[in-house]
Design a protein around this motif. Structure first.
Motif, PDB file in Angstrom:
ATOM      1  N   UNK A 126      -6.914   2.488  -5.996  1.00  0.00           N
ATOM      2  CA  UNK A 126      -7.716   3.696  -5.993  1.00  0.00           C
ATOM      3  C   UNK A 126      -8.043   4.105  -4.554  1.00  0.00           C
ATOM      4  N   UNK A 127      -7.000   4.340  -3.767  1.00  0.00           N
ATOM      5  CA  UNK A 127      -7.162   4.774  -2.390  1.00  0.00           C
ATOM      6  C   UNK A 127      -6.719   6.223  -2.285  1.00  0.00           C
ATOM      7  N   UNK A 128      -7.271   6.932  -1.314  1.00  0.00           N
ATOM      8  CA  UNK A 128      -6.878   8.315  -1.081  1.00  0.00           C
ATOM      9  C   UNK A 128      -5.614   8.380  -0.247  1.00  0.00           C
ATOM     10  N   UNK A 129      -4.759   9.318  -0.585  1.00  0.00           N
ATOM     11  CA  UNK A 129      -3.548   9.579   0.192  1.00  0.00           C
ATOM     12  C   UNK A 129      -3.860  10.630   1.247  1.00  0.00           C
ATOM     13  N   UNK A 130      -3.204  10.500   2.377  1.00  0.00           N
ATOM     14  CA  UNK A 130      -3.370  11.471   3.459  1.00  0.00           C
ATOM     15  C   UNK A 130      -2.001  12.027   3.804  1.00  0.00           C
ATOM     16  N   UNK A 131      -1.878  13.354   3.758  1.00  0.00           N
ATOM     17  CA  UNK A 131      -0.640  14.017   4.175  1.00  0.00           C
ATOM     18  C   UNK A 131      -1.033  15.066   5.217  1.00  0.00           C
ATOM     19  N   UNK A 132      -0.838  14.758   6.499  1.00  0.00           N
ATOM     20  CA  UNK A 132      -1.229  15.692   7.561  1.00  0.00           C
ATOM     21  C   UNK A 132      -0.486  17.027   7.462  1.00  0.00           C
ATOM     22  N   UNK A 133      -1.081  18.070   7.995  1.00  0.00           N
ATOM     23  CA  UNK A 133      -0.483  19.413   7.966  1.00  0.00           C
ATOM     24  C   UNK A 133       0.914  19.407   8.572  1.00  0.00           C
ATOM     25  N   UNK A 134       1.111  18.659   9.638  1.00  0.00           N
ATOM     26  CA  UNK A 134       2.415  18.588  10.298  1.00  0.00           C
ATOM     27  C   UNK A 134       3.508  18.165   9.304  1.00  0.00           C
ATOM     28  N   UNK A 152       1.695   8.471  -0.484  1.00  0.00           N
ATOM     29  CA  UNK A 152       1.600   7.191  -1.199  1.00  0.00           C
ATOM     30  C   UNK A 152       1.609   6.023  -0.217  1.00  0.00           C
ATOM     31  N   UNK A 153       2.445   6.126   0.810  1.00  0.00           N
ATOM     32  CA  UNK A 153       2.503   5.073   1.834  1.00  0.00           C
ATOM     33  C   UNK A 153       1.152   4.948   2.537  1.00  0.00           C
ATOM     34  N   UNK A 154       0.506   6.087   2.843  1.00  0.00           N
ATOM     35  CA  UNK A 154      -0.807   6.020   3.492  1.00  0.00           C
ATOM     36  C   UNK A 154      -1.834   5.383   2.564  1.00  0.00           C
ATOM     37  N   UNK A 155      -1.776   5.718   1.285  1.00  0.00           N
ATOM     38  CA  UNK A 155      -2.725   5.152   0.330  1.00  0.00           C
ATOM     39  C   UNK A 155      -2.539   3.640   0.207  1.00  0.00           C
ATOM     40  N   UNK A 156      -1.293   3.194   0.127  1.00  0.00           N
ATOM     41  CA  UNK A 156      -1.023   1.771  -0.023  1.00  0.00           C
ATOM     42  C   UNK A 156      -1.216   0.999   1.274  1.00  0.00           C
TER      43      UNK A 156
END
Length: 96
Positions: free
Chosen positions: A6-14, A31-35
């Motif tokens: 239950x982690x948040x994913x981060x996808x930067x604007x870039x 998904x990689x950022x969340x994991x």
């Protein structure tokens, strides 16, 4: 499939607005950022991602390759000591 965290994913604007990046690769980056929240990197297998996104291993390989080529992630192969046998692959989100 292992239990989803239950982690948040981060996808930067870039990454979100990179027109050359496949949409699935953008989602995979998140998904990689969340994991990565637990130990600083993601060690999920291609099979895990393929099952999660209901796609094939070859599609996951293509998405990861694209993220690596664009330098949004770094892939590190860890070998068992003194051998060429792969212990795990570590994916690091570096696109932030």
């Amino acid at each position: 499939m292992e239990q989803q965290q239950n982690y948040n994913a981060i996808i930067p604007a870039k990454i979100r607005y990179d027109d050359d990046l496949i949409s699935g690769a953008k989602l995979l980056y998140g998904e990689i950022t969340a994991l990565s929240n637990r130990c600083g990197y993601c060690n999920a297998t291609n099979r895990y991602f393929a099952d999660l996104y209901k796609t094939t291993n070859s599609t996951i390989v293509r998405w990861i390759r694209q993220l690596v080529e664009k330098e949004y992630i770094k892939s590190v192969i860890v070998y068992h000591e003194g051998t060429k046998q792969i212990k795990e692959r570590q994916l690091y989100a570096i696109g932030l």
